[in-house]
Motif scaffolding. Structure first.
Motif, PDB file in Angstrom:
ATOM      1  N   SER A 200       0.826  -1.198   0.000  1.00  0.00           N
ATOM      2  CA  SER A 200       0.000   0.000   0.000  1.00  0.00           C
ATOM      3  C   SER A 200       0.866   1.256   0.000  1.00  0.00           C
ATOM      4  N   ARG A 201       0.385   2.280  -0.661  1.00  0.00           N
ATOM      5  CA  ARG A 201       1.126   3.554  -0.652  1.00  0.00           C
ATOM      6  C   ARG A 201       1.136   4.186   0.729  1.00  0.00           C
ATOM      7  N   GLU A 202       0.213   3.758   1.585  1.00  0.00           N
ATOM      8  CA  GLU A 202       0.183   4.286   2.953  1.00  0.00           C
ATOM      9  C   GLU A 202       1.172   3.564   3.869  1.00  0.00           C
ATOM     10  N   ALA A 203       1.719   2.463   3.399  1.00  0.00           N
ATOM     11  CA  ALA A 203       2.667   1.700   4.220  1.00  0.00           C
ATOM     12  C   ALA A 203       3.967   2.477   4.384  1.00  0.00           C
ATOM     13  N   SER A 204       4.688   2.172   5.433  1.00  0.00           N
ATOM     14  CA  SER A 204       5.971   2.835   5.661  1.00  0.00           C
ATOM     15  C   SER A 204       6.959   2.451   4.567  1.00  0.00           C
ATOM     16  N   ALA A 205       7.971   3.270   4.387  1.00  0.00           N
ATOM     17  CA  ALA A 205       8.918   3.082   3.291  1.00  0.00           C
ATOM     18  C   ALA A 205       9.629   1.741   3.366  1.00  0.00           C
ATOM     19  N   ASP A 206       9.898   1.257   4.578  1.00  0.00           N
ATOM     20  CA  ASP A 206      10.664   0.017   4.707  1.00  0.00           C
ATOM     21  C   ASP A 206       9.778  -1.222   4.841  1.00  0.00           C
ATOM     22  N   PHE A 207       8.468  -1.072   4.721  1.00  0.00           N
ATOM     23  CA  PHE A 207       7.573  -2.217   4.831  1.00  0.00           C
ATOM     24  C   PHE A 207       7.648  -3.093   3.583  1.00  0.00           C
ATOM     25  N   GLU A 208       7.698  -4.393   3.785  1.00  0.00           N
ATOM     26  CA  GLU A 208       7.599  -5.362   2.706  1.00  0.00           C
ATOM     27  C   GLU A 208       6.535  -6.385   3.080  1.00  0.00           C
ATOM     28  N   PRO A 209       5.644  -6.739   2.153  1.00  0.00           N
ATOM     29  CA  PRO A 209       4.587  -7.702   2.486  1.00  0.00           C
ATOM     30  C   PRO A 209       5.099  -9.006   3.091  1.00  0.00           C
ATOM     31  N   LEU A 210       6.309  -9.453   2.705  1.00  0.00           N
ATOM     32  CA  LEU A 210       6.837 -10.697   3.270  1.00  0.00           C
ATOM     33  C   LEU A 210       7.033 -10.631   4.783  1.00  0.00           C
ATOM     34  N   SER A 211       7.075  -9.412   5.317  1.00  0.00           N
ATOM     35  CA  SER A 211       7.203  -9.284   6.770  1.00  0.00           C
ATOM     36  C   SER A 211       5.938  -9.759   7.492  1.00  0.00           C
ATOM     37  N   LEU A 212       4.853  -9.982   6.737  1.00  0.00           N
ATOM     38  CA  LEU A 212       3.596 -10.457   7.319  1.00  0.00           C
ATOM     39  C   LEU A 212       3.536 -11.978   7.400  1.00  0.00           C
ATOM     40  N   LEU A 213       4.608 -12.657   7.005  1.00  0.00           N
ATOM     41  CA  LEU A 213       4.567 -14.113   6.899  1.00  0.00           C
ATOM     42  C   LEU A 213       4.176 -14.782   8.217  1.00  0.00           C
ATOM     43  N   ASP A 214       4.734 -14.321   9.330  1.00  0.00           N
ATOM     44  CA  ASP A 214       4.445 -14.972  10.612  1.00  0.00           C
ATOM     45  C   ASP A 214       2.963 -14.913  10.960  1.00  0.00           C
ATOM     46  N   SER A 215       2.292 -13.836  10.559  1.00  0.00           N
ATOM     47  CA  SER A 215       0.864 -13.729  10.865  1.00  0.00           C
ATOM     48  C   SER A 215       0.000 -14.452   9.835  1.00  0.00           C
ATOM     49  N   LEU A 216       0.571 -14.806   8.689  1.00  0.00           N
ATOM     50  CA  LEU A 216      -0.185 -15.529   7.665  1.00  0.00           C
ATOM     51  C   LEU A 216      -0.103 -17.041   7.864  1.00  0.00           C
ATOM     52  N   ILE A 217       1.008 -17.530   8.366  1.00  0.00           N
ATOM     53  CA  ILE A 217       1.189 -18.973   8.528  1.00  0.00           C
ATOM     54  C   ILE A 217       0.053 -19.614   9.343  1.00  0.00           C
ATOM     55  N   PRO A 218      -0.403 -19.011  10.451  1.00  0.00           N
ATOM     56  CA  PRO A 218      -1.510 -19.648  11.195  1.00  0.00           C
ATOM     57  C   PRO A 218      -2.779 -19.825  10.366  1.00  0.00           C
TER      58      PRO A 218
END
Length: 763
Positions: free
Chosen positions: A174-192
């Motif tokens: 998202s354009r609203e996300a912080s500059a250093d955000f990458e979707p792969l950082s959400l992996l831990d919350s997606l695995i469950p």
């Protein structure tokens, strides 16, 4: 015993059943219940077709009403707030995410999610916004629903999902996300969420699941070893046996960590990358991991050489044992038409060369039978058909081959640099600052399609058909005069498709009647098939462009599809290189460009939306492709004088990493899809600089919504912060073929008004 498998199957239904039902629902002519009933019938038809072909492993969960990546986001509860605020039903929210929605009487106005190309295919995915606050949950367990649905029909299936790492690699930041955000950082919350889905499938009796991880064929995946280890250790602990698929390329160095994962099997694309087999077999030897051999192409329509495929499979059997080998399609078959059985205009010889989705299922099954010692009549016939095709391929058009061999460096260059050309073009075109134009096509109405259908069937004479098309072109010119555009197009009423139209007028192509392939949503195309050397017997577009120019004093753009796009959006030959085929097409188009210029057309657009799409997935393979792709465009466009303004158009093109090649095309004007990509492409131009003229699209044409005048002004203002106002063209994102006339007029009226504002604002 060696088993057979199919990774996925077309979801459009016989007779384009899904297109008709979905569009009827959008038009308010069908209820949600009727739409879902059609979808259920199509799913049953798909499963039964694969089962009846004799395939052992049948996919489920790969069906969608719009796009399977969008399905994942929606099913995971990732619905951006702008859609929640519309207070639509779940199904309408889903469709709004894919195509936008506007109903001013109800206060509904929301833009679509970004669209992008799926790896190097002509399929489009919908990329939903993700940021640091994205939460995942199982809002809908589609895989479980479809598994149970098939089981009730007596069909055991292998549920299919994107693997979590590929899913997060494909979604949009998202354009609203912080500059250093990458979707792969959400992996831990997606695995469950994946664990919950896989647990439910195991409890329902599923023995195996297919997790598609085509990200494995990208260079960056070689750094993802820890992510894959963490993910698949977690998933293997709760779910059925896991087969990871790696379609569209080679796994490369990633095999070093894949061989240690707790998975049942690894799928390889051996259609695209057969040379990877030896390395992977060596890595898997001594492990518990089996191998799934993608030897039947999911991307092309040529009959599989079963004898050659059998040799590859026997190599795997020798290394790992038959019980650990499955023969499969190289990817989902969604990239191919459904069946040859409905094609009654192809000759028997031509049909003997080809294999569509249902035939590919039969090929996979026949190959498994042969490997299990039951080499039957189908295998024998395949050997004969392959030999006949090879014999046909030996014929060639020596004039075409000689012309390609004689291409010189001088043919790849315009006579003068851009600044000199621009001055010459100004005198002829006399365009204002912020000139307005469109990308080419205008709405293809029911009347246009009916006239074309009658002409094709012989129910309308050549003379009457041409009169009908002239009337449509005249209407398009009058419409553009009324709206106030500056650089006109003829509207392309005579064109069935931007590739098929040209293929039908070139030698070397054959065509299907019902060979539909999904491009996105309810949009399907019928790709032509290149079977021999390509040349242009006569002019293809000059008659229509010249007529259009006679209807107005405004300058008219001639409209052509570029050689790389024609090739990438056709089914190409397998016996000669794409470079050879592209340059044959380029020479044919070069003649057309010269003829258009001689007919008084001073602006000519040669569209290359597929030039980025065709880029090899591994960077090591880029240079050769980019060289011949750029050369092909320049060969097409460099045969004219300086006063001819050459345009090109690109969409779905994240081309920051190949920007020097975009500059190397040396087009006088490029137009790009910018609004659907939320203007992010402009950053590329800011970072690299661009000195020629550019038309960043100011509104998304894939949505039925009408952009407001202020919305377009705001986009122009944002663009003018990055681009020189003196070099900007104002145009929509793409062609208007799929839109209606009412919304087209309203949208273009707002576009013209915004451009007039810009002329004053940036005077």
């Amino acid at each position: 015993m060696v088993k057979s498998a199919v990774l996925g199957y077309p979801r459009i239904g016989t007779g384009r059943a899904m297109k008709k039902s979905i569009e009827a629902y959008w038009a308010g002519k069908e209820s949600e219940e009727q739409l879902q009933a059609t979808a259920k019938a199509v799913r049953q038809e798909r499963w039964e077709t694969i089962r009846n072909a004799g395939v052992d492993v049948i996919p489920s969960g790969d069906f969608t009403l719009y796009d399977h990546l969008l399905d994942h986001s929606f099913n995971f509860g990732v619905v951006p707030q702008r859609y929640v605020e519309q207070k639509l039903s779940p199904l309408d929210t889903f469709f709004a995410m894919g195509r936008g929605r506007q109903d001013k009487s109800k206060g509904i106005d929301v833009v679509a999610s970004e669209m992008g190309k799926f790896f190097d295919s002509n399929y489009h995915i919908v990329k939903v916004d993700h940021d640091e606050n994205t939460k995942f949950s199982v809002k809908r367990n589609q895989q479980l629903e479809e598994y149970k649905e098939a089981k009730e029909l007596g069909i055991e299936t292998r549920p299919v999902m994107f693997g979590p790492i590929t899913y997060l690699s494909l979604v949009r930041k998202s354009r609203e996300a912080s500059a250093d955000f990458e979707p792969l950082s959400l992996l831990d919350s997606l695995i469950p969420v994946y664990k919950e889905i896989l647990t439910s499938l195991k409890e329902a009796g599923a023995a195996e699941v297919q997790l598609d991880e085509p990200i494995l064929v990208m260079d960056k995946a070689e750094q993802y070893g820890d992510l894959f280890k963490k993910t698949y250790e977690a998933l293997a602990s709760v779910g059925p046996k896991i087969t990871i698929t790696s379609a569209y390329g080679r796994v490369g160095k990633s095999i070093e960590y894949l061989k240690s994962l707790p998975i049942h099997a690894l799928h390889l694309d051996l259609d695209r990358e057969p040379k990877q087999l030896d390395e992977v077999l060596a890595a898997l030897k001594g492990t518990s991991i089996g191998i799934e051999l993608g030897v039947v192409s999911g991307r092309n329509i040529w009959k599989t050489d079963l004898k050659a495929a059998k040799a590859l499979a026997e190599k795997a059997i020798s290394a790992l044992g038959a019980e650990k080998v499955v023969v499969s399609t190289s990817s989902s078959l969604l990239h191919t038409p459904i069946s040859l059985a409905v094609e009654n205009k192809l000759t028997a010889e031509q049909k003997s060369w080809l294999s569509f989705a249902s035939e590919k299922c039969e090929e996979v099954a026949a190959l498994a039978e042969a490997l299990n010692g039951q080499e039957g009549a189908a295998f024998e016939q395949n050997t004969k058909d392959i030999a006949a095709r090879r014999e046909f391929e030996r014929t060639s058009d020596s004039a075409v081959r000689d012309r390609v061999a004689g291409i010189t460096d001088a043919q790849l260059k315009r006579k003068s640099p851009f600044p000199a050309r621009r001055e010459a073009q100004k005198k002829h075109l006399n365009l204002p600052k912020f000139p307005t134009t469109t990308i080419g096509s205008f709405p293809q109405t029911k009347e246009i399609r009916l006239a074309r259908s009658k002409f094709t069937k012989g129910e309308l004479s050549q003379e009457d058909y041409e009169k009908a098309m002239e009337a449509e072109i005249k209407h398009a010119c009058e419409f553009q005069e009324k709206v106030g555009l500056d650089l006109f197009v003829h509207g392309e009423p005579e064109r069935n498709d931007m590739v098929q139209y040209f293929g039908e007028q070139l030698t070397g192509f054959i065509f299907t009647q019902l060979g539909w392939v999904q491009s996105y949503g309810s949009r399907y195309v019928r790709p032509p098939i290149v079977v021999s050397d390509v040349s242009r017997p006569s002019p293809m577009t000059v008659r229509w462009s010249a007529y259009a120019q006679s209807q107005t004093s405004k300058p008219m753009k001639g409209m052509l599809t570029g050689p790389v796009t024609i090739l990438n959006w056709s089914f190409p030959r397998a016996d000669v290189s794409k470079e050879v085929q592209s340059k044959q097409l380029a020479l044919a188009l070069r003649d057309e460009v010269v003829d258009l210029a001689n007919a008084g057309i001073k602006a000519i657009q040669v569209d290359e939306p597929a030039i980025r799409e065709g880029l090899p997935l591994r960077k090591a393979d880029w240079d050769n492709y980019l060289q011949w792709a750029v050369d092909s465009f320049r060969l097409s466009t460099s045969g004219v004088e300086d006063d001819i303004q050459v345009h090109s158009h690109f969409c779905y093109s994240d081309f920051g990493d190949i920007f020097p090649s975009i500059q190397g095309l040396d087009a006088d004007v490029i137009s790009i899809e910018a609004s659907k990509a939320d203007l992010k492409l402009l950053d590329v131009f800011k970072n690299h600089g661009y000195s020629n003229e550019i038309g960043p699209g100011v509104y998304d044409i894939h949505s039925p919504r009408v952009p407001g005048e202020q919305e377009i002004k705001d986009r122009i203002a944002a663009m003018a912060k990055v681009l020189s106002p003196d070099l900007m063209i104002v145009n929509p994102d793409c062609g208007l073929k799929t839109r209606g006339w009412k919304e087209t007029e309203e949208s273009l009226a707002n576009l013209v008004a915004a451009a007039r504002w810009a002329r004053k604002e940036y005077a």
